[in-house]
Design a protein around this motif. Structure first.
Motif, PDB file in Angstrom:
ATOM      1  N   ARG A 183      75.377 107.437  76.721  1.00 12.07           N
ATOM      2  CA  ARG A 183      74.596 108.576  77.210  1.00 12.07           C
ATOM      3  C   ARG A 183      73.992 108.269  78.575  1.00 12.07           C
ATOM      4  NH1 ARG A 183      69.446 109.549  77.358  1.00 12.07           N
ATOM      5  NH2 ARG A 183      68.896 107.909  75.897  1.00 12.07           N
ATOM      6  N   LEU A 184      73.407 107.091  78.736  1.00  9.93           N
ATOM      7  CA  LEU A 184      72.782 106.726  80.003  1.00  9.93           C
ATOM      8  C   LEU A 184      73.811 106.590  81.124  1.00  9.93           C
ATOM      9  CD1 LEU A 184      70.187 104.071  78.789  1.00  9.93           C
ATOM     10  CD2 LEU A 184      69.685 106.338  79.727  1.00  9.93           C
ATOM     11  N   SER A 185      74.964 106.022  80.813  1.00  4.97           N
ATOM     12  CA  SER A 185      75.991 105.850  81.848  1.00  4.97           C
ATOM     13  C   SER A 185      76.497 107.203  82.324  1.00  4.97           C
ATOM     14  CB  SER A 185      77.138 104.973  81.345  1.00  4.97           C
ATOM     15  OG  SER A 185      77.854 105.606  80.311  1.00  4.97           O
ATOM     16  N   GLU A 186      76.592 108.166  81.435  1.00  4.37           N
ATOM     17  CA  GLU A 186      77.000 109.509  81.828  1.00  4.37           C
ATOM     18  C   GLU A 186      75.902 110.196  82.636  1.00  4.37           C
ATOM     19  OE1 GLU A 186      77.981 111.235  78.059  1.00  4.37           O
ATOM     20  OE2 GLU A 186      79.969 110.289  78.018  1.00  4.37           O
ATOM     21  N   GLU A 187      74.663 110.018  82.209  1.00  3.91           N
ATOM     22  CA  GLU A 187      73.535 110.629  82.913  1.00  3.91           C
ATOM     23  C   GLU A 187      73.389 110.072  84.323  1.00  3.91           C
ATOM     24  OE1 GLU A 187      68.687 110.991  82.396  1.00  3.91           O
ATOM     25  OE2 GLU A 187      69.916 110.552  80.645  1.00  3.91           O
ATOM     26  N   ALA A 188      73.690 108.792  84.496  1.00  7.93           N
ATOM     27  CA  ALA A 188      73.583 108.138  85.804  1.00  7.93           C
ATOM     28  C   ALA A 188      74.869 108.264  86.620  1.00  7.93           C
ATOM     29  CB  ALA A 188      73.231 106.668  85.619  1.00  7.93           C
ATOM     30  N   TYR A 189      75.840 108.994  86.102  1.00  8.50           N
ATOM     31  CA  TYR A 189      77.146 109.162  86.771  1.00  8.50           C
ATOM     32  C   TYR A 189      77.810 107.810  87.040  1.00  8.50           C
ATOM     33  CZ  TYR A 189      75.413 113.887  87.408  1.00  8.50           C
ATOM     34  OH  TYR A 189      74.906 115.149  87.180  1.00  8.50           O
ATOM     35  N   GLN A 190      77.693 106.899  86.073  1.00  9.65           N
ATOM     36  CA  GLN A 190      78.310 105.582  86.160  1.00  9.65           C
ATOM     37  C   GLN A 190      79.050 105.271  84.850  1.00  9.65           C
ATOM     38  OE1 GLN A 190      75.753 102.447  87.507  1.00  9.65           O
ATOM     39  NE2 GLN A 190      74.536 103.841  88.733  1.00  9.65           N
ATOM     40  N   PRO A 191      80.092 106.022  84.544  1.00  9.18           N
ATOM     41  CA  PRO A 191      80.783 105.831  83.263  1.00  9.18           C
ATOM     42  C   PRO A 191      81.396 104.440  83.093  1.00  9.18           C
ATOM     43  CG  PRO A 191      82.044 107.267  84.683  1.00  9.18           C
ATOM     44  CD  PRO A 191      80.716 107.050  85.364  1.00  9.18           C
TER      45      PRO A 191
ATOM     46  N   ARG B 258      72.487  96.214  80.551  1.00  9.20           N
ATOM     47  CA  ARG B 258      72.994  97.429  81.204  1.00  9.20           C
ATOM     48  C   ARG B 258      72.112  98.634  80.899  1.00  9.20           C
ATOM     49  NH1 ARG B 258      79.606  97.318  81.287  1.00  9.20           N
ATOM     50  NH2 ARG B 258      79.796  95.169  81.981  1.00  9.20           N
ATOM     51  N   ILE B 259      71.624  98.731  79.679  1.00 11.41           N
ATOM     52  CA  ILE B 259      70.713  99.825  79.312  1.00 11.41           C
ATOM     53  C   ILE B 259      69.454  99.753  80.162  1.00 11.41           C
ATOM     54  CG2 ILE B 259      69.161 100.650  77.481  1.00 11.41           C
ATOM     55  CD1 ILE B 259      71.472  99.932  75.504  1.00 11.41           C
ATOM     56  N   GLN B 260      68.904  98.569  80.301  1.00 13.60           N
ATOM     57  CA  GLN B 260      67.688  98.382  81.084  1.00 13.60           C
ATOM     58  C   GLN B 260      67.912  98.774  82.548  1.00 13.60           C
ATOM     59  OE1 GLN B 260      66.279  94.338  81.186  1.00 13.60           O
ATOM     60  NE2 GLN B 260      64.180  94.985  81.536  1.00 13.60           N
ATOM     61  N   VAL B 261      69.026  98.366  83.125  1.00 16.40           N
ATOM     62  CA  VAL B 261      69.337  98.683  84.522  1.00 16.40           C
ATOM     63  C   VAL B 261      69.523 100.186  84.702  1.00 16.40           C
ATOM     64  CG1 VAL B 261      71.094  98.420  86.319  1.00 16.40           C
ATOM     65  CG2 VAL B 261      70.298  96.420  85.070  1.00 16.40           C
ATOM     66  N   LEU B 262      70.284 100.808  83.811  1.00 21.28           N
ATOM     67  CA  LEU B 262      70.512 102.246  83.921  1.00 21.28           C
ATOM     68  C   LEU B 262      69.218 103.043  83.758  1.00 21.28           C
ATOM     69  CD1 LEU B 262      73.893 102.597  82.017  1.00 21.28           C
ATOM     70  CD2 LEU B 262      73.502 103.005  84.455  1.00 21.28           C
TER      71      LEU B 262
ATOM     72  N   MET C  72      77.462  94.552  70.559  1.00 22.60           N
ATOM     73  CA  MET C  72      76.346  95.496  70.615  1.00 22.60           C
ATOM     74  C   MET C  72      76.294  96.348  69.346  1.00 22.60           C
ATOM     75  SD  MET C  72      77.450  98.431  73.305  1.00 22.60           S
ATOM     76  CE  MET C  72      79.153  98.981  73.376  1.00 22.60           C
ATOM     77  N   THR C  73      75.119  96.840  69.056  1.00 22.04           N
ATOM     78  CA  THR C  73      74.935  97.673  67.879  1.00 22.04           C
ATOM     79  C   THR C  73      75.442  99.089  68.161  1.00 22.04           C
ATOM     80  OG1 THR C  73      72.733  98.400  68.540  1.00 22.04           O
ATOM     81  CG2 THR C  73      72.881  96.365  67.222  1.00 22.04           C
ATOM     82  N   ARG C  74      75.601  99.852  67.125  1.00 18.22           N
ATOM     83  CA  ARG C  74      76.054 101.232  67.281  1.00 18.22           C
ATOM     84  C   ARG C  74      75.045 102.042  68.083  1.00 18.22           C
ATOM     85  NH1 ARG C  74      78.073 105.395  62.591  1.00 18.22           N
ATOM     86  NH2 ARG C  74      78.419 107.118  64.014  1.00 18.22           N
ATOM     87  N   THR C  75      73.764 101.815  67.823  1.00 22.24           N
ATOM     88  CA  THR C  75      72.708 102.516  68.545  1.00 22.24           C
ATOM     89  C   THR C  75      72.750 102.178  70.031  1.00 22.24           C
ATOM     90  OG1 THR C  75      71.321 102.475  66.571  1.00 22.24           O
ATOM     91  CG2 THR C  75      70.215 102.890  68.670  1.00 22.24           C
ATOM     92  N   GLN C  76      72.955 100.899  70.332  1.00 24.41           N
ATOM     93  CA  GLN C  76      73.072 100.505  71.734  1.00 24.41           C
ATOM     94  C   GLN C  76      74.268 101.188  72.388  1.00 24.41           C
ATOM     95  OE1 GLN C  76      73.243  96.171  71.373  1.00 24.41           O
ATOM     96  NE2 GLN C  76      71.569  96.085  72.857  1.00 24.41           N
ATOM     97  N   GLY C  77      75.372 101.236  71.696  1.00 23.22           N
ATOM     98  CA  GLY C  77      76.572 101.857  72.236  1.00 23.22           C
ATOM     99  C   GLY C  77      76.350 103.327  72.550  1.00 23.22           C
ATOM    100  N   GLN C  78      75.713 104.035  71.656  1.00 21.29           N
ATOM    101  CA  GLN C  78      75.437 105.455  71.868  1.00 21.29           C
ATOM    102  C   GLN C  78      74.493 105.656  73.045  1.00 21.29           C
ATOM    103  OE1 GLN C  78      73.961 106.391  67.959  1.00 21.29           O
ATOM    104  NE2 GLN C  78      75.970 107.013  67.209  1.00 21.29           N
TER     105      GLN C  78
ATOM    106  N   GLN D 124      79.949 101.722  83.406  1.00 25.23           N
ATOM    107  CA  GLN D 124      78.967 100.812  82.813  1.00 25.23           C
ATOM    108  C   GLN D 124      79.120 100.717  81.294  1.00 25.23           C
ATOM    109  OE1 GLN D 124      76.707  98.760  84.227  1.00 25.23           O
ATOM    110  NE2 GLN D 124      77.645  99.315  86.167  1.00 25.23           N
ATOM    111  N   TYR D 125      79.786 101.704  80.707  1.00 27.08           N
ATOM    112  CA  TYR D 125      79.991 101.695  79.258  1.00 27.08           C
ATOM    113  C   TYR D 125      81.326 101.035  78.923  1.00 27.08           C
ATOM    114  CZ  TYR D 125      80.997 103.202  74.539  1.00 27.08           C
ATOM    115  OH  TYR D 125      81.316 103.211  73.215  1.00 27.08           O
ATOM    116  N   ALA D 126      81.286 100.132  77.985  1.00 24.92           N
ATOM    117  CA  ALA D 126      82.494  99.504  77.452  1.00 24.92           C
ATOM    118  C   ALA D 126      82.240  99.223  75.977  1.00 24.92           C
ATOM    119  CB  ALA D 126      82.819  98.224  78.199  1.00 24.92           C
ATOM    120  N   ARG D 127      83.254  99.370  75.163  1.00 27.30           N
ATOM    121  CA  ARG D 127      83.081  99.221  73.710  1.00 27.30           C
ATOM    122  C   ARG D 127      82.930  97.775  73.262  1.00 27.30           C
ATOM    123  NH1 ARG D 127      87.073 102.952  70.450  1.00 27.30           N
ATOM    124  NH2 ARG D 127      85.351 102.856  69.004  1.00 27.30           N
TER     125      ARG D 127
END
Length: 64
Positions: free
Chosen positions: A27-35, A50-54, A17-23, A37-40
């Motif tokens: 942010r979205l995983s934290e906002e949705a209270y689903q940390p 995952r971005i689309q789902v969140l 994933m790109t850096r922009t996607q990662g950021q 969902q984020y993996a490096r």
């Protein structure tokens, strides 16, 4: 990414994933209270999915 002078989308989609996607995903995983969902180490396509789902979940939650 270039195959015989042409762009090969399959190679691009398999890349990390790109850096922009990662950021955005972080942010979205934290906002949705689903940390979880984020993996490096996600691929470009998995991060996009995952971005689309969140985004859909957050939009649904905000509609109530």
């Amino acid at each position: 990414m270039l195959v015989q002078g042409k762009y090969d989308a399959r190679v691009f989609l398999a890349e990390q994933m790109t850096r922009t996607q990662g950021q955005r995903l972080k942010r979205l995983s934290e906002e949705a209270y689903q940390p979880a969902q984020y993996a490096r180490d996600l691929s470009f396509t998995e991060a996009a999915r995952r971005i689309q789902v969140l985004e859909a979940e957050i939009e649904l939650a905000n509609s109530f």
